[in-house]
Design an enzyme around this catalytic site. Structure first.
Site, short mmCIF file in Angstrom:
data_model
loop_
_atom_site.label_atom_id
_atom_site.label_comp_id
_atom_site.label_asym_id
_atom_site.label_seq_id
_atom_site.Cartn_x
_atom_site.Cartn_y
_atom_site.Cartn_z
N SER A 95 38.03 39.41 55.46
CA SER A 95 36.93 38.82 55.01
C SER A 95 36.52 37.52 55.72
O SER A 95 37.35 36.70 55.68
CB SER A 95 37.17 38.45 53.63
N MET A 106 27.10 39.37 46.39
CA MET A 106 27.48 38.55 45.07
C MET A 106 26.14 37.69 44.61
O MET A 106 26.07 36.62 44.64
CB MET A 106 28.66 37.89 45.27
N ASP A 164 31.07 38.43 52.74
CA ASP A 164 30.68 37.91 51.31
C ASP A 164 29.41 37.16 51.41
O ASP A 164 29.37 35.97 51.73
CB ASP A 164 31.81 37.18 50.92
N MET A 187 26.82 35.19 48.91
CA MET A 187 26.81 34.70 47.60
C MET A 187 25.63 33.82 47.40
O MET A 187 25.22 33.23 48.50
CB MET A 187 28.22 33.70 47.20
N HIS A 214 29.09 42.83 50.98
CA HIS A 214 29.50 42.53 49.44
C HIS A 214 28.53 41.41 48.87
O HIS A 214 28.42 40.34 49.31
CB HIS A 214 31.16 42.15 49.31
N ASP A 243 39.33 44.11 46.37
CA ASP A 243 38.96 42.88 47.05
C ASP A 243 39.37 41.54 46.26
O ASP A 243 39.27 41.59 45.11
CB ASP A 243 37.43 42.71 47.20
N MET A 297 37.20 44.56 42.06
CA MET A 297 37.56 42.94 42.19
C MET A 297 39.02 42.82 41.66
O MET A 297 39.03 42.88 40.32
CB MET A 297 36.37 42.12 41.49
N HIS A 330 34.46 42.35 56.56
CA HIS A 330 34.12 42.21 54.85
C HIS A 330 33.16 41.10 55.01
O HIS A 330 33.56 40.01 55.69
CB HIS A 330 35.17 42.20 54.27
C1 DX5 Z 1 35.87 36.73 46.66
C2 DX5 Z 1 35.45 37.60 48.01
C3 DX5 Z 1 36.40 38.00 48.52
C4 DX5 Z 1 37.24 36.87 49.19
C5 DX5 Z 1 38.59 37.41 49.37
O1 DX5 Z 1 34.55 36.61 45.88
O2 DX5 Z 1 34.48 38.82 47.39
O3 DX5 Z 1 36.45 38.99 49.56
O4 DX5 Z 1 36.70 36.69 50.50
O5 DX5 Z 1 39.39 36.31 49.75
P1 DX5 Z 1 40.85 36.20 49.59
O6 DX5 Z 1 41.65 37.61 50.07
O7 DX5 Z 1 41.37 35.13 49.94
O8 DX5 Z 1 41.23 36.47 48.31
ZN ZN Z 2 34.30 40.34 48.87
#
Ligand code: DX5
Ligand code: ZN
Length: 226
Positions: A11, A71, A38, A40, A69, A178, A140, A36
């Protein structure tokens, strides 16, 4: 997907944003399978990461597929720009999609793999009537929004329940996990049926991220005979 070797998706949320190109090169050179990404919005989750301009910059350097991903609320508004920014997989949250079937169809029409992420409190059984329409389910194993959180143990049960739900209906379903993935739980996750492991802080805070990716890739259950 269960007969294939599991996939590793570092990620980028945990990368050094001031040195993104060197972290991207590390992932390119590693045994990782996907990036990956993320995204948000500060509304669906209580944090803001980065948006599509940054993703486009990542895509220019990445030689592996981008596993995105989202969010965010109302993800339908951003599917096209997400695809145009380089996404191979687009994962939306079940909790953010009142018309999930329509959203999944729109992702597929763009030519991307269609993914659904489930928050820790969302039962996998809620996917029963769309399971045949999904390419990837992201379970998750932390509450979304932040890296570096503690892994939630109930994830193992959810993986097994999801595999049962998909059996005979969607045997190619990719089950991704994840959040909080480390070498302490990776083998057990693969044993439970995970096909793809996302790892952020565990990879990027390691002394040697490239070796850590290799170690995550090598975990296996049962161990391969030499
Ligand atoms: C959390 C993200 C994850 C995050 C995982 O909201 O969706 O992808 O980056 O990070 P770690 O591996 O540090 O839990
Ligand atoms: Zn993620």
């Amino acid at each position: 997907m269960s007969n294939n070797k599991h996939l590793i998706a570092p990620s980028i949320l945990a990368a050094d944003f001031a040195n993104l190109s060197s972290d991207i090169k590390m992932v390119n050179d590693s045994e990782a399978d996907w990036f990956h990404i993320d995204i948000m919005d500060g509304v669906f989750v209580p944090n803001i990461s980065f948006g599509f301009p940054v993703m486009q910059a990542i895509a220019k350097h990445a030689v592996k597929p981008l596993d995105v991903h989202l969010m965010i609320v109302d993800p339908d508004r951003y599917l096209k720009v997400c695809k145009d920014s380089g996404a191979a997989n687009i994962t939306v949250h079940y909790e953010a999609c009142p018309h999930l079937h329509r959203t999944l169809s729109a992702i597929k029409e763009l030519g991307c793999r269609a993914g659904v992420a489930l928050n820790p409190h969302t039962p996998v059984q809620l996917l029963k009537d769309v399971i045949q329409d999904i390419d990837l389910v992201c379970i998750m194993s932390v509450n979304p929004g932040f890296g570096g959180q503690k892994f939630i143990q109930n994830t193992y049960t959810k993986i097994k329940e999801l595999r049962q739900l998909a059996a005979g209906v969607n045997d190619n379903l990719i089950i991704e996990v994840d959040g909080g993935v480390t070498l302490d739980n990776a083998a057990q996750l693969v044993k439970a049926g995970a096909d793809a492991l996302v790892a952020g802080s565990f990879v990027f805070s390691a002394l040697s991220p490239i070796n850590t990716i290799k170690e995550l890739k090598m975990v296996d259950y049962p161990p391969q005979m030499a």
